[in-house]
Design an enzyme around this catalytic site. Structure first.
Site, PDB file in Angstrom:
ATOM      1  N   LEU A 142      -5.162  -9.802  -2.460  1.00  0.00           N
ATOM      2  CA  LEU A 142      -4.044  -9.013  -2.463  1.00  0.00           C
ATOM      3  C   LEU A 142      -3.219  -9.419  -3.833  1.00  0.00           C
ATOM      4  O   LEU A 142      -3.328 -10.295  -4.389  1.00  0.00           O
ATOM      5  CB  LEU A 142      -3.209  -9.563  -1.377  1.00  0.00           C
ATOM      6  N   HIS A 143      -2.494  -8.173  -4.449  1.00  0.00           N
ATOM      7  CA  HIS A 143      -1.731  -8.261  -5.532  1.00  0.00           C
ATOM      8  C   HIS A 143      -0.253  -7.638  -5.322  1.00  0.00           C
ATOM      9  O   HIS A 143      -0.081  -7.212  -4.123  1.00  0.00           O
ATOM     10  CB  HIS A 143      -2.376  -7.703  -6.832  1.00  0.00           C
ATOM     11  N   HIS A 149      -0.329  -4.327  -3.466  1.00  0.00           N
ATOM     12  CA  HIS A 149      -0.394  -4.378  -1.977  1.00  0.00           C
ATOM     13  C   HIS A 149       1.139  -4.595  -1.465  1.00  0.00           C
ATOM     14  O   HIS A 149       1.404  -4.321  -0.244  1.00  0.00           O
ATOM     15  CB  HIS A 149      -1.354  -5.411  -1.610  1.00  0.00           C
ATOM     16  N   GLY A 195      -1.039   3.586  -0.843  1.00  0.00           N
ATOM     17  CA  GLY A 195      -0.858   3.683  -2.117  1.00  0.00           C
ATOM     18  C   GLY A 195      -1.205   5.107  -2.741  1.00  0.00           C
ATOM     19  O   GLY A 195      -2.207   5.440  -2.588  1.00  0.00           O
ATOM     20  N   GLN A 212      -7.328   9.477  -1.336  1.00  0.00           N
ATOM     21  CA  GLN A 212      -7.535   8.813  -0.114  1.00  0.00           C
ATOM     22  C   GLN A 212      -6.465   8.976   0.847  1.00  0.00           C
ATOM     23  O   GLN A 212      -6.474   9.308   1.827  1.00  0.00           O
ATOM     24  CB  GLN A 212      -7.836   7.289  -0.281  1.00  0.00           C
ATOM     25  N   ARG A 215     -10.021  -4.991  -8.438  1.00  0.00           N
ATOM     26  CA  ARG A 215     -11.227  -4.836  -9.209  1.00  0.00           C
ATOM     27  C   ARG A 215     -10.872  -5.429 -10.771  1.00  0.00           C
ATOM     28  O   ARG A 215     -11.669  -5.677 -11.585  1.00  0.00           O
ATOM     29  CB  ARG A 215     -11.946  -3.470  -9.016  1.00  0.00           C
TER      30      ARG A 215
HETATM   31  P1  AMP Z   1      -7.286  -1.697  -1.191  1.00  0.00           P
HETATM   32  O1  AMP Z   1      -7.056  -3.064  -0.784  1.00  0.00           O
HETATM   33  O2  AMP Z   1      -7.633  -1.708  -2.701  1.00  0.00           O
HETATM   34  O3  AMP Z   1      -7.965  -0.940  -0.101  1.00  0.00           O
HETATM   35  O4  AMP Z   1      -5.861  -1.089  -1.161  1.00  0.00           O
HETATM   36  C1  AMP Z   1      -5.190  -1.166  -0.258  1.00  0.00           C
HETATM   37  C2  AMP Z   1      -3.927  -0.380  -0.069  1.00  0.00           C
HETATM   38  O5  AMP Z   1      -3.200  -0.758  -1.433  1.00  0.00           O
HETATM   39  C3  AMP Z   1      -4.310   1.180  -0.383  1.00  0.00           C
HETATM   40  O6  AMP Z   1      -3.470   2.017   0.365  1.00  0.00           O
HETATM   41  C4  AMP Z   1      -3.934   1.247  -2.013  1.00  0.00           C
HETATM   42  O7  AMP Z   1      -3.671   2.583  -2.360  1.00  0.00           O
HETATM   43  C5  AMP Z   1      -2.917   0.247  -2.348  1.00  0.00           C
HETATM   44  N1  AMP Z   1      -3.092  -0.312  -3.657  1.00  0.00           N
HETATM   45  C6  AMP Z   1      -3.738  -0.832  -4.259  1.00  0.00           C
HETATM   46  N2  AMP Z   1      -3.469  -0.799  -5.439  1.00  0.00           N
HETATM   47  C7  AMP Z   1      -2.096  -0.368  -5.680  1.00  0.00           C
HETATM   48  C8  AMP Z   1      -1.231  -0.376  -6.734  1.00  0.00           C
HETATM   49  N3  AMP Z   1      -1.576  -0.844  -7.827  1.00  0.00           N
HETATM   50  N4  AMP Z   1       0.040   0.413  -6.545  1.00  0.00           N
HETATM   51  C9  AMP Z   1       0.221   0.761  -5.299  1.00  0.00           C
HETATM   52  N5  AMP Z   1      -0.671   0.672  -4.226  1.00  0.00           N
HETATM   53  C10 AMP Z   1      -1.886   0.132  -4.419  1.00  0.00           C
END
Ligand code: AMP
Length: 272
Positions: A31-32, A35, A141, A147, A181
């Site tokens: 998580l960042h 998220h 996001g 997606q 990533r």
């Molecule tokens: P992930 O863990 O990469 O599957 O992302 C989980 C959720 O966080 C998804 O809805 C992503 O679109 C959102 N997300 C990931 N990175 C960002 C970002 N930089 N800004 C906004 N939402 C994000």
């Protein structure tokens, strides 16, 4: 914060929330702040915020980074605690479904074209999570814009009783879109990765001037990529239904994917 590791304890917990407004934030962990911006939106809208953390094997193709995907679980748990998340659902597995949600034609372009079957895997697991948690709201996001639109379409087409909210894409100070990533990148690759946001910015600034054609705007984007020695997997301008744009209009965005070192990165930016 309640930590739930299996479906039975999740269901028991969900039944206790039946009078409350519940928001789900699905993630793959590592998580960042991107998220957490979803969590912040969820907290504003709902009584209960539950974050799911599941690295979904169905959305990774052969040769992709499923095994290498970072899994800093203890850190993820403390980040969620510090953002006052009410519960985390961290299942070991969600079965091996033979029943697959088939993404519609918005999956035929962009990442859906380069990652065959990826969005079927995403939609299948998101629909399982929505059935298990039965949230009133789920937050996704705009970082993963294709997606987001496919999830909206699925919940609409299948009459799922959930409101989908979008969160704007969050960037680092230097413009790099926050992503789990980014951990794969060395310092020099991080600099090279700025090619993505810089090319989108160049396109955005041309799009603000009247009468610039789509092809002129794309050329400006490709020119920036060339200065970073980056070749895009795709660089395209599409409308919000992911149709190729013929001219700059409300809702259209530039979309890019590129491999930098061992990382496949994506980014997008509204042009108007
Ligand atoms: P992930 O863990 O990469 O599957 O992302 C989980 C959720 O966080 C998804 O809805 C992503 O679109 C959102 N997300 C990931 N990175 C960002 C970002 N930089 N800004 C906004 N939402 C994000």
């Amino acid at each position: 914060m309640i930590l739930l590791h299996d479906i039975i304890s999740l269901r028991t917990q969900v039944s206790k929330w039946h009078k409350l407004l519940v928001a789900l934030v699905p993630t793959m962990g590592c998580l960042h702040e991107g998220h957490m911006s979803l969590v912040d939106i969820a907290k504003q809208k709902a009584d209960i915020v539950i974050v799911s953390l599941f690295i979904n094997p169905l959305q990774f193709g052969a040769g992709e980074d499923y095994a290498a995907y970072p899994r800093p679980l203890a850190t993820d748990i403390s980040i969620c605690k510090s953002h006052n998340v009410d519960a985390m659902f961290v299942p070991e597995e969600l079965g091996q479904p033979q029943t697959i949600v088939k993404a519609g034609k918005m999956a035929d372009c962009l990442c859906g074209q380069s990652r065959l079957g990826h969005f079927d895997g995403v939609l299948t697991i998101v629909s399982i999570l929505l059935h298990l948690v039965q949230p009133d709201i789920a937050v996704f996001g705009e970082k993963d814009f294709q997606q987001l639109q496919l999830i909206r379409k699925m919940t609409h087409d299948l009459h799922m009783p959930v409101q989908i909210l979008e969160a704007p894409l969050l960037r680092d100070n230097d413009g790099l879109a926050l992503s789990s990533r980014n951990r794969y990148l060395s310092d020099s690759e991080k600099k090279q990765a700025l090619a993505l946001s810089q090319s989108l910015l160049a396109m955005h600034s041309l799009a603000q001037q009247k009468n610039n054609s789509i092809s002129a705007i794309l050329s400006a984007g490709f020119a920036v990529l060339a200065t970073y020695n980056v070749r895009a997997q795709y660089l395209e301008i599409r409308d919000e239904n992911l149709q190729l744009a013929e001219h700059i209009q409300d809702g259209c965005r530039a979309f890019i994917a590129a491999n930098i070192g061992g990382a496949r990165l994506i980014d997008n930016m509204p042009l108007k």
